[in-house]
Design a protein around this motif. Structure first.
Motif, mmCIF file in Angstrom:
data_model
loop_
_atom_site.group_PDB
_atom_site.id
_atom_site.type_symbol
_atom_site.label_atom_id
_atom_site.label_comp_id
_atom_site.label_asym_id
_atom_site.label_seq_id
_atom_site.Cartn_x
_atom_site.Cartn_y
_atom_site.Cartn_z
ATOM 1 N N VAL A 258 0.400 -1.014 0.597
ATOM 2 C CA VAL A 258 0.149 0.014 0.083
ATOM 3 C C VAL A 258 0.738 1.314 -0.482
ATOM 4 C CG1 VAL A 258 -2.154 1.296 1.498
ATOM 5 C CG2 VAL A 258 -1.366 -1.267 1.111
ATOM 6 N N LYS A 259 0.657 2.003 -1.182
ATOM 7 C CA LYS A 259 1.716 3.345 -0.698
ATOM 8 C C LYS A 259 0.643 4.293 -1.169
ATOM 9 C CE LYS A 259 2.699 1.768 -5.142
ATOM 10 N NZ LYS A 259 3.196 1.519 -6.508
ATOM 11 N N ILE A 260 1.356 5.245 -0.490
ATOM 12 C CA ILE A 260 1.256 6.863 0.156
ATOM 13 C C ILE A 260 1.471 7.948 -0.714
ATOM 14 C CG2 ILE A 260 -0.360 8.407 1.607
ATOM 15 C CD1 ILE A 260 -0.729 5.887 3.657
ATOM 16 N N LYS A 261 1.600 8.948 -0.975
ATOM 17 C CA LYS A 261 1.945 9.388 -2.054
ATOM 18 C C LYS A 261 1.006 11.560 -0.854
ATOM 19 C CE LYS A 261 4.384 11.942 -5.932
ATOM 20 N NZ LYS A 261 4.628 11.289 -7.158
ATOM 21 N N PHE A 262 2.171 12.337 -0.850
ATOM 22 C CA PHE A 262 1.543 13.309 -0.216
ATOM 23 C C PHE A 262 1.712 14.282 -0.805
ATOM 24 C CE2 PHE A 262 2.238 10.473 3.192
ATOM 25 C CZ PHE A 262 1.459 10.589 3.837
ATOM 26 N N ALA A 263 0.567 15.573 -1.210
ATOM 27 C CA ALA A 263 0.752 16.348 -1.838
ATOM 28 C C ALA A 263 0.693 17.428 -1.036
ATOM 29 C CB ALA A 263 -0.031 16.957 -3.213
ATOM 30 N N LYS A 264 0.881 18.008 0.379
ATOM 31 C CA LYS A 264 0.427 18.399 1.251
ATOM 32 C C LYS A 264 0.527 18.044 2.960
ATOM 33 C CE LYS A 264 -3.576 19.819 3.490
ATOM 34 N NZ LYS A 264 -4.944 19.934 4.354
ATOM 35 N N ASP A 265 1.161 18.874 3.214
ATOM 36 C CA ASP A 265 1.965 18.177 5.334
ATOM 37 C C ASP A 265 0.629 17.737 5.494
ATOM 38 O OD1 ASP A 265 4.028 19.300 4.083
ATOM 39 O OD2 ASP A 265 4.142 20.508 5.686
ATOM 40 N N TYR A 266 0.571 16.748 6.575
ATOM 41 C CA TYR A 266 -0.181 16.218 7.454
ATOM 42 C C TYR A 266 0.113 15.818 9.007
ATOM 43 C CZ TYR A 266 -3.779 15.750 3.553
ATOM 44 O OH TYR A 266 -4.458 15.759 2.496
ATOM 45 N N THR A 267 -0.487 15.498 9.329
ATOM 46 C CA THR A 267 0.086 14.829 11.132
ATOM 47 C C THR A 267 -1.206 14.174 11.831
ATOM 48 O OG1 THR A 267 -0.850 16.606 11.997
ATOM 49 C CG2 THR A 267 1.775 16.308 11.667
ATOM 50 N N GLY A 268 -0.628 13.084 12.751
ATOM 51 C CA GLY A 268 -1.185 12.257 12.640
ATOM 52 C C GLY A 268 -2.410 11.231 12.112
ATOM 53 N N LEU A 269 -1.803 10.966 11.457
ATOM 54 C CA LEU A 269 -2.742 10.062 10.563
ATOM 55 C C LEU A 269 -2.825 8.588 10.945
ATOM 56 C CD1 LEU A 269 -1.363 11.230 6.782
ATOM 57 C CD2 LEU A 269 -3.571 11.713 8.049
ATOM 58 N N LYS A 270 -3.685 7.728 10.259
ATOM 59 C CA LYS A 270 -3.559 6.291 10.463
ATOM 60 C C LYS A 270 -4.187 5.349 9.376
ATOM 61 C CE LYS A 270 -4.263 6.224 15.099
ATOM 62 N NZ LYS A 270 -5.905 6.011 16.284
ATOM 63 N N LEU A 271 -3.629 4.506 9.147
ATOM 64 C CA LEU A 271 -4.014 4.205 7.582
ATOM 65 C C LEU A 271 -5.245 2.318 7.866
ATOM 66 C CD1 LEU A 271 -3.567 2.706 4.554
ATOM 67 C CD2 LEU A 271 -1.482 1.643 5.323
ATOM 68 N N VAL A 272 -6.233 2.113 7.649
ATOM 69 C CA VAL A 272 -6.786 0.793 7.348
ATOM 70 C C VAL A 272 -6.559 0.729 6.472
ATOM 71 C CG1 VAL A 272 -8.863 0.335 8.183
ATOM 72 C CG2 VAL A 272 -8.504 1.984 9.453
ATOM 73 N N VAL A 273 -6.600 -1.238 6.795
ATOM 74 C CA VAL A 273 -6.508 -1.793 5.759
ATOM 75 C C VAL A 273 -7.131 -2.996 5.790
ATOM 76 C CG1 VAL A 273 -5.260 -3.828 3.841
ATOM 77 C CG2 VAL A 273 -4.149 -1.452 4.903
ATOM 78 N N TYR A 274 -8.930 -3.330 4.334
ATOM 79 C CA TYR A 274 -9.475 -4.641 4.786
ATOM 80 C C TYR A 274 -9.743 -4.922 3.679
ATOM 81 C CZ TYR A 274 -13.114 -1.377 7.434
ATOM 82 O OH TYR A 274 -13.069 -0.357 7.923
ATOM 83 N N VAL A 275 -9.973 -6.746 3.980
ATOM 84 C CA VAL A 275 -9.672 -7.895 2.761
ATOM 85 C C VAL A 275 -11.356 -7.848 2.189
ATOM 86 C CG1 VAL A 275 -8.640 -10.340 1.730
ATOM 87 C CG2 VAL A 275 -7.772 -8.919 3.236
ATOM 88 N N LEU A 276 -11.954 -7.848 1.606
ATOM 89 C CA LEU A 276 -12.873 -8.237 1.383
ATOM 90 C C LEU A 276 -13.471 -9.650 -0.034
ATOM 91 C CD1 LEU A 276 -14.233 -4.402 -0.140
ATOM 92 C CD2 LEU A 276 -13.549 -4.743 2.444
ATOM 93 N N GLU A 277 -13.854 -10.024 0.157
ATOM 94 C CA GLU A 277 -14.371 -11.148 -0.776
ATOM 95 C C GLU A 277 -15.795 -10.489 -1.350
ATOM 96 O OE1 GLU A 277 -14.827 -16.109 -1.174
ATOM 97 O OE2 GLU A 277 -14.782 -15.053 1.020
ATOM 98 N N ASP A 278 -16.052 -10.904 -2.581
ATOM 99 C CA ASP A 278 -18.002 -10.708 -3.357
ATOM 100 C C ASP A 278 -18.148 -12.283 -3.884
ATOM 101 O OD1 ASP A 278 -17.350 -8.145 -3.445
ATOM 102 O OD2 ASP A 278 -15.984 -7.357 -5.943
#
Length: 282
Positions: A160-180
């Motif tokens: 999972v890649k995240i790229k920034f075009a502004k400054d942030y603080t205090g971020l969190k990442l959530v990643v799910y696995v789904l099924e159809d």
């Protein structure tokens, strides 16, 4: 609109929770569209909208939200849905008890509930209020996501890649696995959404976007790397395919970043084996 119903079956000495949001009230009018300047800004990212659908196979009003998600998907490719099944005293083969901290965080009041970007409730009636969802899709946001994955020998390798075009603080990442493409009878109290009149149960109803696993804390893992303009970070997940996945071919991934206000800033979905690039404005 929220009509709480509790049925006590003394013979079984058990408590069962029913759907708490029915079709008995509300005008059915859609939210007024929000007018924003959505001209793409160079270097910013496309913003998709997250829909978390709190649902259950036992819940007769829940097909209303599933139908609404289908309508949203017919109208835009920039929505990402996650179906979070809860048994709520009744049986559900797709029940996801690990979602309990999230259920508590949003103070869930009943079923169905659709939450947009985690913090905004999708207004009733969801199936005719797709405009509220599409209003949250923008051409400009300060971070973008891209994923690539391989699945082999029963194991997932996901970047999972995240790229920034502004400054942030205090971020969190959530990643799910789904099924159809999960089929199971669905209780249905709605009229004229899936066939003429009210049909219940909806036999072998196709359940999509079903949450099967979270690869981070469901409330998000803290992003400890630098999150300032120009930075790109990569989070790698190497895990076995979840045991509850019925068919790996129907598996997909969702990743989103949330801010200090607990709102999803941006979200992305990816099929197994997909190699994505950032959706950055030229």
């Amino acid at each position: 609109m929220k009509n709480y119903k509790i049925f006590i079956f003394s013979m079984a000495v058990a408590l069962f929770a029913s759907c708490s949001k029915d079709d008995s009230s509300g005008s059915g009018s859609s939210a007024t569209p929000v007018v924003v300047d959505n001209t793409p800004i160079s270097g910013q990212f496309q913003k998709r909208v997250l829909i978390e659908d709190y649902t259950g196979t036992w819940c007769g009003w829940c097909p209303r939200v599933a139908y609404g998600i289908g309508k949203v998907y017919d109208q835009t490719t920039k929505a990402v849905a996650v179906a979070i099944h809860q048994k709520s005293g009744s049986t559900d083969p797709f029940d996801y008890p690990a979602a309990s901290p999230l259920v508590s965080q949003i103070n869930l009041q009943g079923y169905p509930t659709g939450m947009l970007n985690r913090t905004v409730e999708w207004s009733y009636p969801e199936n005719s209020n797709t405009g509220q969802v599409k209003n949250l899709i923008l051409n400009n946001v300060g971070l973008g996501l891209a994923m690539n994955s391989t699945v082999a020998a029963g194991n997932i390798n996901l970047d999972v890649k995240i790229k920034f075009a502004k400054d942030y603080t205090g971020l969190k990442l959530v990643v799910y696995v789904l099924e159809d493409n999960l089929y199971y009878n669905q209780t249905n109290y709605t009229s004229n959404l899936y066939g003429s009149g009210t049909v219940s149960p909806l036999v072998s109803f196709k359940h999509d976007h079903v949450l099967r696993a979270n690869l981070t804390d469901i409330l998000g893992d803290a992003i400890t790397e630098s999150t300032i303009t120009g930075q790109t970070i990569t989070k790698n997940f190497s895990v076995p395919v979840p045991a509850n996945i019925s068919n790996v071919a129907n598996m997909s991934f969702v990743a989103f970043v949330i801010g200090t206000d607990k709102k999803a800033i941006n979200v992305r979905a990816a099929a197994t084996g997909e190699d994505q690039t950032f959706e950055q404005n030229p």
